[in-house]
Design an enzyme around this catalytic site. Structure first.
Site, PDB file in Angstrom:
ATOM      1  N   PHE A   8     -23.544  -0.780  32.004  1.00  0.00           N
ATOM      2  CA  PHE A   8     -23.442  -1.209  30.625  1.00  0.00           C
ATOM      3  C   PHE A   8     -24.921  -1.606  30.318  1.00  0.00           C
ATOM      4  O   PHE A   8     -25.192  -1.978  29.111  1.00  0.00           O
ATOM      5  CB  PHE A   8     -22.644  -2.456  30.313  1.00  0.00           C
TER       6      PHE A   8
ATOM      7  N   ASN B 218     -19.830  -8.737  21.257  1.00  0.00           N
ATOM      8  CA  ASN B 218     -18.781  -9.963  21.136  1.00  0.00           C
ATOM      9  C   ASN B 218     -19.323 -11.339  20.807  1.00  0.00           C
ATOM     10  O   ASN B 218     -19.048 -12.348  21.285  1.00  0.00           O
ATOM     11  CB  ASN B 218     -18.196 -10.110  22.755  1.00  0.00           C
TER      12      ASN B 218
ATOM     13  N   HIS C  57     -23.559 -15.303  23.257  1.00  0.00           N
ATOM     14  CA  HIS C  57     -23.656 -15.092  24.624  1.00  0.00           C
ATOM     15  C   HIS C  57     -24.143 -16.679  24.993  1.00  0.00           C
ATOM     16  O   HIS C  57     -24.288 -17.583  24.439  1.00  0.00           O
ATOM     17  CB  HIS C  57     -25.074 -14.482  24.829  1.00  0.00           C
TER      18      HIS C  57
END
Length: 378
Positions: A148, A206, A209
């Protein structure tokens, strides 16, 4: 002599750069909680520099490693604890961690900062940065070889990010819990109030972090806020812009997030952002246009050096005029009567603590932005 709980005082080692002698002077400061008084001891000269004296606008929340406090017109950088008692009392309560808002959520910075503040964190450093692919790869070097990584590097380098140093009790784990599970779809089931549940899209996009350990936090904070050289490049564009400074009282009162949200919702672009601790000489220089013009000049300088402020580059067509209109009258009392929805009406206290500074004259917009993002950022 070692402190005891009955002493109700805490000691720190501080440094101050003396511009006239071109050297760093070290002082031991002792803070007494009973009356918020301070004494300063000159370490090299082995003598008292300041006998115990009350210092206005200094409180326990200002005392942590890395903080800059102003005493006797000196911007003192707290670099260490001076005794074991202070170290034990502060080390767990003032744990640091690294947090980053990812590109797709930069426009949600106000809401996320509000969540962070409500959780009890103190934001002690903050900067909007644009990372190159190489910088992102170096930041995520622990994921080298994972499938990823390439998508992650492309994504993080696609736009600005906002890096922060957060302070609080068990900061690393508390921030990770506040973020929620890595996968936002899982977060929406298991932690629906978490940041990733509210703002995340997928495992890569998302929202944010966070460091996974104290060791990682130290490395990641050093990556963005280097103590040994220049930090990461800011994102100022220097076109169609004006300057806004969220004043120290508003930052310390936890309303910076609400101010940022209001600015974004009004259609302005926040194209650069940085937390700054202003020294007296810098504050005097920045406010020089007001010297001899308004009687509050010295009080304004004192407020700007009281704690961290957040400088913003704000962009739009005719930005100085439009943003000054949104800021409202300098006196919040007048603002509340005449223009109750302006920033100073909503978040200001008085003419000195009036929430924000905004550029007054259109021709000064670029100059003020350059002062923070070119001159001070060196």
């Amino acid at each position: 002599m070692m402190n005891t709980p009955e002493d109700d005082c805490y000691s720190f080692i501080t440094e101050w750069y003396d511009p006239f002698a071109s050297l760093v002077r070290r002082y031991k400061i002792t803070y007494y909680t009973e009356d918020s008084s301070v004494e300063m001891f000159d370490i090299k000269a082995h003598k008292m520099f300041l006998k115990r004296n009350k210092v206005d606008n200094l409180s326990m929340r200002d005392l942590y490693i890395g903080s800059i406090i102003n005493i006797c017109s000196r911007a003192l950088h707290i670099v260490d604890y001076a005794d074991d008692y202070t170290r034990r009392k502060f080390s767990s309560r003032k744990e640091k961690t690294f947090a980053m808002i990812k590109p797709e959520c930069v426009n949600k910075v106000g809401q996320i900062l509000d969540i962070i503040t409500q959780k009890g964190f103190m934001v002690s450093k903050l900067k909007m940065c644009q990372l190159s692919r190489t910088e992102v790869f170096n930041f995520y070097e622990e994921h080298k070889g994972k499938p990823f990584l390439d998508d992650l590097v492309n994504y993080i380098s696609s736009g600005p990010v906002i890096a922060m140093e957060l302070m609080g009790q068990n900061a690393v784990q508390t921030w990770r819990a506040l973020m929620g599970p890595t996968d936002p779809s899982v977060a929406r089931k298991e932690a629906p109030n978490s940041i990733r549940a509210r703002f995340g899209t997928d495992k890569t996009q998302n929202a944010c972090h966070g460091a996974d350990s104290q060791g990682s936090a130290a490395r990641e904070l050093e990556f963005f806020f280097s103590s040994k050289g220049p930090s990461r490049q800011n994102t100022a564009k220097y076109t169609n812009c004006t300057c806004c400074v969220i004043k120290p009282h508003a930052v310390l009162d936890g309303v910076a997030g609400k101010i940022l949200s209001a600015i974004i919702e009004a259609g302005f672009e926040i194209s650069a952002m940085q937390m700054v601790n202003m020294e007296q000489a810098n504050a005097e220089e920045f406010y020089e246009v007001y010297k001899g013009v308004i009687q509050e000049y010295y009080a304004m300088v004192k407020e700007l050096t009281h704690g961290p402020c957040i400088a913003l580059e704000i962009r739009s067509e005719d930005a100085p005029t439009k943003f000054r209109d949104m800021a409202g009258p300098a006196d919040p009392e007048i603002a509340r009567h005449l223009r109750p929805r302006t920033l100073r009406a909503l978040y200001g206290k008085d003419k000195i603590q009036n929430a924000i500074h905004c550029t007054d004259l259109p021709e000064d917009g670029l100059l003020e932005v350059e002062y923070f993002f070119k001159i001070l950022d060196r």
